[in-house]
Design a protein around this motif. Structure first.
Motif, PDB file in Angstrom:
ATOM      1  N   LEU A  16       0.964  -1.442  -0.327  1.00 19.96           N
ATOM      2  CA  LEU A  16      -0.324  -0.295  -0.010  1.00 19.96           C
ATOM      3  C   LEU A  16       1.088   1.150   0.031  1.00 19.96           C
ATOM      4  O   LEU A  16       1.466   1.011   0.571  1.00 19.96           O
ATOM      5  CB  LEU A  16      -0.724   0.030   1.395  1.00 19.96           C
ATOM      6  N   ILE A  17       0.829   2.232  -0.515  1.00 17.61           N
ATOM      7  CA  ILE A  17       1.533   3.252  -1.186  1.00 17.61           C
ATOM      8  C   ILE A  17       0.968   4.354  -0.875  1.00 17.61           C
ATOM      9  O   ILE A  17      -1.055   4.808  -1.025  1.00 17.61           O
ATOM     10  CB  ILE A  17       1.471   3.540  -2.789  1.00 17.61           C
ATOM     11  N   ASP A  22       1.263   8.300  -0.508  1.00 13.19           N
ATOM     12  CA  ASP A  22       1.710   9.359  -1.186  1.00 13.19           C
ATOM     13  C   ASP A  22       1.268  10.959  -1.020  1.00 13.19           C
ATOM     14  O   ASP A  22       1.555  11.655  -1.592  1.00 13.19           O
ATOM     15  CB  ASP A  22       1.445   9.161  -3.042  1.00 13.19           C
ATOM     16  N   SER A  23      -0.137  11.149  -0.591  1.00 19.73           N
ATOM     17  CA  SER A  23      -0.610  12.183   0.260  1.00 19.73           C
ATOM     18  C   SER A  23      -1.496  11.990   1.215  1.00 19.73           C
ATOM     19  O   SER A  23      -1.854  10.608   1.965  1.00 19.73           O
ATOM     20  CB  SER A  23      -1.530  12.126  -1.369  1.00 19.73           C
ATOM     21  N   ARG A  63      -4.668  11.936   1.947  1.00 19.18           N
ATOM     22  CA  ARG A  63      -6.059  11.356   1.354  1.00 19.18           C
ATOM     23  C   ARG A  63      -5.674  10.133   1.228  1.00 19.18           C
ATOM     24  O   ARG A  63      -6.176   8.763   2.128  1.00 19.18           O
ATOM     25  CB  ARG A  63      -6.078  11.759  -0.322  1.00 19.18           C
ATOM     26  N   ASP A  64      -3.522   9.624   0.674  1.00 18.43           N
ATOM     27  CA  ASP A  64      -3.993   8.368   1.062  1.00 18.43           C
ATOM     28  C   ASP A  64      -3.760   7.955   2.238  1.00 18.43           C
ATOM     29  O   ASP A  64      -3.916   6.259   2.689  1.00 18.43           O
ATOM     30  CB  ASP A  64      -2.409   8.178   0.176  1.00 18.43           C
ATOM     31  N   ARG A 100      -7.081   6.933   3.301  1.00 18.98           N
ATOM     32  CA  ARG A 100      -7.945   5.709   2.553  1.00 18.98           C
ATOM     33  C   ARG A 100      -7.386   4.412   3.525  1.00 18.98           C
ATOM     34  O   ARG A 100      -8.147   3.271   3.720  1.00 18.98           O
ATOM     35  CB  ARG A 100      -7.438   5.964   1.219  1.00 18.98           C
ATOM     36  N   VAL A 101      -5.847   4.382   3.014  1.00 17.37           N
ATOM     37  CA  VAL A 101      -5.563   3.171   4.217  1.00 17.37           C
ATOM     38  C   VAL A 101      -5.243   3.547   5.560  1.00 17.37           C
ATOM     39  O   VAL A 101      -5.973   1.642   5.378  1.00 17.37           O
ATOM     40  CB  VAL A 101      -3.610   3.140   3.732  1.00 17.37           C
ATOM     41  N   ALA A 102      -5.500   3.676   6.141  1.00 17.37           N
ATOM     42  CA  ALA A 102      -6.394   4.323   7.414  1.00 17.37           C
ATOM     43  C   ALA A 102      -7.225   3.185   6.853  1.00 17.37           C
ATOM     44  O   ALA A 102      -7.368   2.502   7.997  1.00 17.37           O
ATOM     45  CB  ALA A 102      -6.031   5.464   8.048  1.00 17.37           C
TER      46      ALA A 102
END
Lengths: 340, 340
Positions: free
Chosen positions: A109-110, A112-113, A115-116, A119-121
């Motif tokens: 999972l990357i 990079d922002s 926002r990421d 969403r990863v959380a």
């Protein structure tokens, strides 16, 4: 795998039960590898699975079994660094191999922002992974907080400065940098400087500390240039700065091989010969080290071993075993080539 | 996110319903953003979610909703190439950004062994992703077959030779290679050769075809060296071979920038000046191109755009929209630097 036309409705456990003439409970026991199923029933069910083209829905199984058989690998890097970092690919592959042998799927999972991050959380909270490997964590990293709250089995590659009690695998940057600098001094250099990088990370700060340890009373802060990233362009800039401040410089410890490669360019532009006029050493033993002219003397970073080690720490937790206190430190041999 | 002690039992939808004094069905409608819930009930439920620390279990939701809100990104590369390939990082980040904007989680899956192939196939079958991006597919790639059978929305970066009817995003390697070779010939070179690489892939074969197109009647197969991989070491070996076969060579098209960087090393070792004695051009406009001495004249490969384009093709399918027939080809401008 049985051929199923695209988009056809998936075969269910019900279809298997009907085909085999048994209850859904019996099919479920076979699919989940549980005991108490007769050999005959097992054979009938296996034939039925093949015939109807049933594939267990693992998202559903992960709900029932409370496990996904997947481990997340979180790369948290600003864009340019992810592309510059020579180690991430090897760490990734080392972790993938170790997890693969334990039959876990690694999902990378990357971040990079911002926002990421959010969403990863959500993804980690959602039950899609049983554990997490985190590389390049920073102080107060929000993803680290999320993982801690969820109580997911976690291992770090490198130690996040604020969470030293969580399992990690790393190297002793300070001791390695000290040994390398001492070796450079042993070649007879008189004016040895450093291009320090990424001082906001443990690795960057520790490499500078090791350099300082080696110099002792001879340390001269005028001979240290600080650059933000472990990057080629930063190495060019850092070396130009050192040459300007101290034209008689005859040795340089660059905080990474990419930085050292940039330093070589700046030295070439300035008409300095390496290693005759200036000895240069790097750190990482990445692909850079073998490709520069001359090839770099450097510290070997066991990147693949770091990935495998972090995977093993997660697997130990998944098996309910204890993990080593204080983390796991891997060996970092010095590799001496032509640049110093 | 609400603070929950590690390992505490997760709050369930039931806990929310009890706290809010409503039915579980009503909670479920709010969580799934469905209509027909009074403003008062919605407010009570949102407060209860906050209070009990409820996080929707997305693995469970993906079962009910038949979607995971995740897209797989499959990297299928032999170990060394994954580390050598200058484009994969950019493709990965381009796809991640595009999927992130559409609120999809990208999960990167690495295939590095046959064991990985089987496990990734199981993972894809298991309902964990709604769509798939595949890079570097090869002829008869088993993962491609799996994806086809499952009917998962898919996009390729580059086109797998045997599946031309599936959506893909790529570049026109043949036309690009022809234009680049013509430009090299225009500099007045008389004996122009090529270090061809990866002829088992479309990209490799097409770059050689473009070179052949540009040479026309002047094409001389003795001036083509074939190497297995787009790799630095292969470039060193290929250039040595060409110098041995044809010492009067004065121009070289290397099939990638990494290959060109290796060729520069071999030319330097042989005492040839670049571009004075031999003009060299690469392909990719990767980080290599700006770091060699002299920097490379090359073709710009829009790696980030390829990743974003593939993501968009998957998103189009997820929205039920049509995808372009014959794939999407991106522009590849020539970048002229100092090596030719």
């Amino acid at each position: 795998m049985v051929s199923v036309p695209a988009r056809r409705k998936r075969a269910t456990i019900h279809d298997v039960a009907v085909e085999a003439g048994v209850s859904r409970g019996t099919v479920s026991r076979v699919v989940n590898d549980e005991p108490y199923v007769s050999a005959n029933a097992r054979a009938a069910i296996e034939a039925a699975i093949e015939k109807v083209g049933y594939v267990p829905n693992n998202a559903a199984r992960s709900l029932v079994m409370q496990r996904s058989q997947a481990v997340g690998f979180i790369v948290h890097e600003p864009h340019s660094l992810f592309l510059e970092d020579p180690n991430i690919g090897d760490i990734l592959l080392g972790a993938n191999t170790a997890l693969s042998h334990a039959d876990y799927q690694m999902v990378c999972l990357i971040i990079d922002s911002d926002r990421d991050t959010a969403r990863v959380a959500r993804y980690l909270s959602g039950g899609f992974v049983d554990g997490v490997i985190i590389v390049s964590a920073r102080q107060n990293d929000p993803i680290t907080r999320v993982v801690e709250k969820l109580g997911l089995p976690t291992a770090f590659v490198g130690h996040p400065p604020d969470l030293r009690d969580l399992p990690f695998v790393g190297i002793d940057n300070r001791t390695s940098a000290r040994a390398l600098t001492e070796r450079l001094l042993d070649t007879g250099r008189r004016r040895v400087g450093m291009i320090a990088a990424a001082l906001d990370r443990d690795s960057g700060a520790d490499r500078l500390a090791g350099f300082t340890d080696a110099l002792g009373d001879a340390f001269d802060s005028n001979l240290v240039a600080s650059v933000p990233l472990y990057a080629y362009a930063a190495g060019v800039a850092g070396m130009r700065e050192l040459l300007q401040r101290s034209p008689e410089i005859d040795g340089v410890f660059a905080a990474s091989d990419a930085v050292a490669a940039g330093a070589l360019e700046a030295l070439r532009d300035a008409g300095r010969r390496v290693p005759e006029d200036v000895g240069v050493v790097g750190f990482d033993d990445s692909a850079w080290a073998r490709r520069t002219q001359p090839p770099l003397s450097t510290v070997h970073q066991p990147a693949s071993g770091l990935g495998a080690g972090a995977a093993e720490l997660v697997l130990q937790q998944l098996r309910g075993e204890a993990t080593p206190v204080g983390g796991l430190l891997l060996q970092t041999p010095i590799v001496w080539r032509g640049s110093a």
